[in-house]
Design a protein around this motif. Structure first.
Motif, short mmCIF file in Angstrom:
data_model
loop_
_atom_site.label_atom_id
_atom_site.label_comp_id
_atom_site.label_asym_id
_atom_site.label_seq_id
_atom_site.Cartn_x
_atom_site.Cartn_y
_atom_site.Cartn_z
N GLU A 161 0.82 -1.20 0.00
CA GLU A 161 0.00 0.00 0.00
C GLU A 161 0.86 1.26 0.00
N PRO A 162 0.25 2.43 -0.38
CA PRO A 162 0.96 3.70 -0.27
C PRO A 162 1.42 3.94 1.16
N PHE A 212 -14.77 -5.04 10.06
CA PHE A 212 -13.47 -5.68 9.85
C PHE A 212 -12.33 -4.82 10.38
N GLY A 213 -12.26 -3.57 9.95
CA GLY A 213 -11.09 -2.76 10.31
C GLY A 213 -11.22 -1.32 9.90
N VAL A 214 -10.09 -0.68 9.69
CA VAL A 214 -10.03 0.75 9.38
C VAL A 214 -9.37 0.93 8.02
N PHE A 215 -9.95 1.81 7.21
CA PHE A 215 -9.50 2.06 5.85
C PHE A 215 -9.17 3.55 5.71
N LYS A 264 -10.89 5.82 -4.66
CA LYS A 264 -9.61 5.13 -4.84
C LYS A 264 -9.48 3.94 -3.90
N PRO A 265 -8.62 2.98 -4.22
CA PRO A 265 -8.36 1.88 -3.27
C PRO A 265 -7.74 2.45 -2.00
N PRO A 266 -8.22 2.04 -0.84
CA PRO A 266 -7.72 2.59 0.42
C PRO A 266 -6.48 1.86 0.92
N VAL A 267 -5.84 2.46 1.90
CA VAL A 267 -4.82 1.79 2.70
C VAL A 267 -5.57 1.02 3.79
#
Length: 297
Positions: free
Chosen positions: A21-22, A237-240, A256-259
């Motif tokens: 990921e970025p 599930f989690g954090v984006f 956009k695709p998240p981290v």
């Protein structure tokens, strides 16, 4: 499947997902504190104080009193405020922001599990003066303004609301639609009833192989960093984290695709908030899990 087994799988997949990921790196810390107030039993909305980052504001879910609870970031119960004239139909999120030098809190009454509400409302209150050490805040406040609204494409369930005060906008993301839809409202609308305009779509799907539990890929809370460089969405599930450039709209940023950060490991996480310097993300859960989970950059 047992919770511990699911959590173990999530931790593995979260680590793998972050590998390429970025470089927006937030590391999940082992929880040290929990919410001490017995009155906070369904934390559906969270905002870090704009007056003092050692405080945070929390609202309970639908049917509770029109009350905003004050806690220290160490979980200590520091009091509450009643919002005069407000009703908690389904309070699902909060945001804190500054406008013309004043700190405000926005409370979102936009939950709508059956997607049939023709009218939702956002309450904006000026953040009261915080209690001194050893004191507890008990007060009532009147809204500085309210934002009655509806969606341009019909009723939506919405648990994710944030404010970008720099551009005078409220950003909302729907739950239960596939995919989740991003909307925008003016922070200070001129109309008696505002219309949430569609900006685009987003995704908070977990990595492949994660057990597809109910609503696991649906947004349950969000926040925008004070400098506008990031948005964050929490799910079961989690954090984006969605990095944003200065030229992008929030519709473009959330498309956009998240981290994908490491999973929070909570039963029903429904609120997330940035610290005022953007270096910490705090996550709270409903349903008896009162731990305070943090991610640090």
């Amino acid at each position: 499947m047992e919770w511990r087994t699911v959590f173990g799988c999530w931790m593995v997949f979260g680590s793998v997902a972050m590998a390429d990921e970025p470089k927006v790196s937030f590391v999940r810390e082992e929880p040290k504190f929990h919410i001490e107030s017995k009155a906070v039993d369904e934390a559906s909305g969270l905002a870090i104080s704009g007056r003092d980052p050692a405080f945070m504001w929390i609202v309970n879910d639908s049917g509770a009193d029109a009350v905003v609870h004050l806690a220290g970031t160490d979980g200590a119960d520091r009091g509450r405020i009643t919002v005069e004239g407000a009703t908690n139909v389904d309070w699902e999120d909060m945001a804190s922001f500054k406008l013309e030098g004043k700190p405000y809190l926005l409370i979102s009454d936009a939950g709508d599990n059956e997607s049939k509400r023709g009218d939702c409302v956002l309450y904006v209150i000026e953040e009261p003066v915080l209690p001194k050490e050893g004191q507890t805040l008990i007060a009532s406040v009147k809204p500085s303004w309210t934002i009655p609204f509806s969606y341009e494409d019909g009723p939506r369930d919405c648990e994710s609301v944030a404010v970008d005060a720099r551009v005078g906008k409220v950003i909302l993301i729907s739950k239960r639609t596939k995919p989740p839809v991003v909307y925008e409202l003016p922070l200070k609308p001129k109309e008696a009833k505002a219309t949430a305009k569609r900006l685009g779509e987003t995704s908070v799907a977990p990595p492949k192989g994660v057990p597809l539990l109910p609503y696991i890929a649906q947004p349950t809370g969000m926040d925008i960093s004070p400098d506008g460089s990031m948005g964050a969405i929490v799910s079961y599930f989690g954090v984006f984290v969605f990095p944003r450039t200065g030229k992008e709209s929030w519709g473009e940023a959330f498309a956009k695709p998240p981290v994908i950060l490491a999973p929070h490991g909570m039963a029903q996480a429904e609120s997330v908030a940035f610290s005022k310097d953007g270096s910490v993300l705090t996550v709270l859960s409903e349903r008896g899990d009162k731990r305070i989970v943090t991610y640090r950059r």
